[in-house]
Scaffold this motif. Sequence first.
Motif, PDB file in Angstrom:
ATOM      1  N   THR A  25      37.433  32.435  45.304  1.00 31.93           N
ATOM      2  CA  THR A  25      37.043  33.844  45.354  1.00 31.93           C
ATOM      3  C   THR A  25      36.809  34.398  43.961  1.00 31.93           C
ATOM      4  O   THR A  25      35.822  35.097  43.703  1.00 31.93           O
ATOM      5  CB  THR A  25      38.125  34.674  46.066  1.00 31.93           C
ATOM      6  OG1 THR A  25      38.293  34.177  47.398  1.00 31.93           O
ATOM      7  CG2 THR A  25      37.740  36.143  46.125  1.00 31.93           C
ATOM      8  N   SER A  26      37.725  34.096  43.034  1.00 34.80           N
ATOM      9  CA  SER A  26      37.594  34.576  41.664  1.00 34.80           C
ATOM     10  C   SER A  26      36.328  34.046  41.014  1.00 34.80           C
ATOM     11  O   SER A  26      35.591  34.792  40.349  1.00 34.80           O
ATOM     12  CB  SER A  26      38.821  34.156  40.852  1.00 34.80           C
ATOM     13  OG  SER A  26      38.709  34.600  39.523  1.00 34.80           O
ATOM     14  N   LEU A  29      33.196  35.818  42.523  1.00 33.81           N
ATOM     15  CA  LEU A  29      33.043  37.188  42.037  1.00 33.81           C
ATOM     16  C   LEU A  29      32.614  37.222  40.574  1.00 33.81           C
ATOM     17  O   LEU A  29      31.796  38.060  40.175  1.00 33.81           O
ATOM     18  CB  LEU A  29      34.350  37.961  42.226  1.00 33.81           C
ATOM     19  CG  LEU A  29      34.753  38.237  43.683  1.00 33.81           C
ATOM     20  CD1 LEU A  29      36.152  38.850  43.744  1.00 33.81           C
ATOM     21  CD2 LEU A  29      33.741  39.143  44.380  1.00 33.81           C
ATOM     22  N   ALA A  72      39.601  42.873  44.800  1.00 28.79           N
ATOM     23  CA  ALA A  72      40.004  41.506  44.482  1.00 28.79           C
ATOM     24  C   ALA A  72      41.497  41.444  44.180  1.00 28.79           C
ATOM     25  O   ALA A  72      42.140  42.450  43.885  1.00 28.79           O
ATOM     26  CB  ALA A  72      39.212  40.996  43.286  1.00 28.79           C
ATOM     27  N   SER A 113      45.729  43.654  48.360  1.00 31.89           N
ATOM     28  CA  SER A 113      44.850  42.560  47.944  1.00 31.89           C
ATOM     29  C   SER A 113      45.650  41.287  47.683  1.00 31.89           C
ATOM     30  O   SER A 113      45.312  40.203  48.168  1.00 31.89           O
ATOM     31  CB  SER A 113      44.073  42.946  46.685  1.00 31.89           C
ATOM     32  OG  SER A 113      43.374  44.146  46.891  1.00 31.89           O
TER      33      SER A 113
END
Length: 230
Positions: A25-26, A29, A72, A113
Amino acid sequence: MIKFFPMLLAVLYGLALYRFSVWRTSRELDTNSTELADTKLKALTDQMARALDIERIKVHIYEIEPVNGLAAQDGRIFITRGFYNRYRAGDVSAEEMASVIAHELGHVALGHSRRRMIDFSGQNAMRTALAMILGRFIPFIGPYLASFAMSLLAARLSRADEFEADAYASALLVKSGIGTAPQKSLFEKLEHLTGARGAAIPAWIMSHPKTHVRIAAIEANEAKWQGAAK
């Protein structure tokens, strides 16, 4: 000890999925987002920043088409390109976009989150363990029952988070002078904007509360705050 080995494997599997999900995910993004530069929205986020007594609220554009906002795990706030395009087209007002940002700030401030990522790993571990157990007693069907049960649990936890983030956003919007009218009007538009048809889906399956329930909760909070102010 041996009989607990499948459970241990399930926990390790969940932890591995958690770490991989955080990394993926990081990276996604970081690769596909840029900082938002919009004068009108910045004026509104500056109002909210003053209400929170912080220097600024940084918002990023995530380059995907679905209409959404997200927070996030590292605390960054994102608006999708699809959502921003609807704003630029006049389908969504600047104040309504500010309500989305306030909502995502709520997820960050309330720890949703980070907790959702942890819940994700725990839920997957529990899903795997439950599938193993039920699979022994109900072959073929057991794993499906385990997955369905965990999906219901995840949806319930998600709905609770959404109500909390809505309440945080309402309080921030009121404090910053924007008010909750844009928050409520956006909810009325969301099904059309996202293409969702929530009315046909049972509430206990949905990850987000139904529109009329969310609006009613906001109005109940407003009534409570006004009563406390008298």
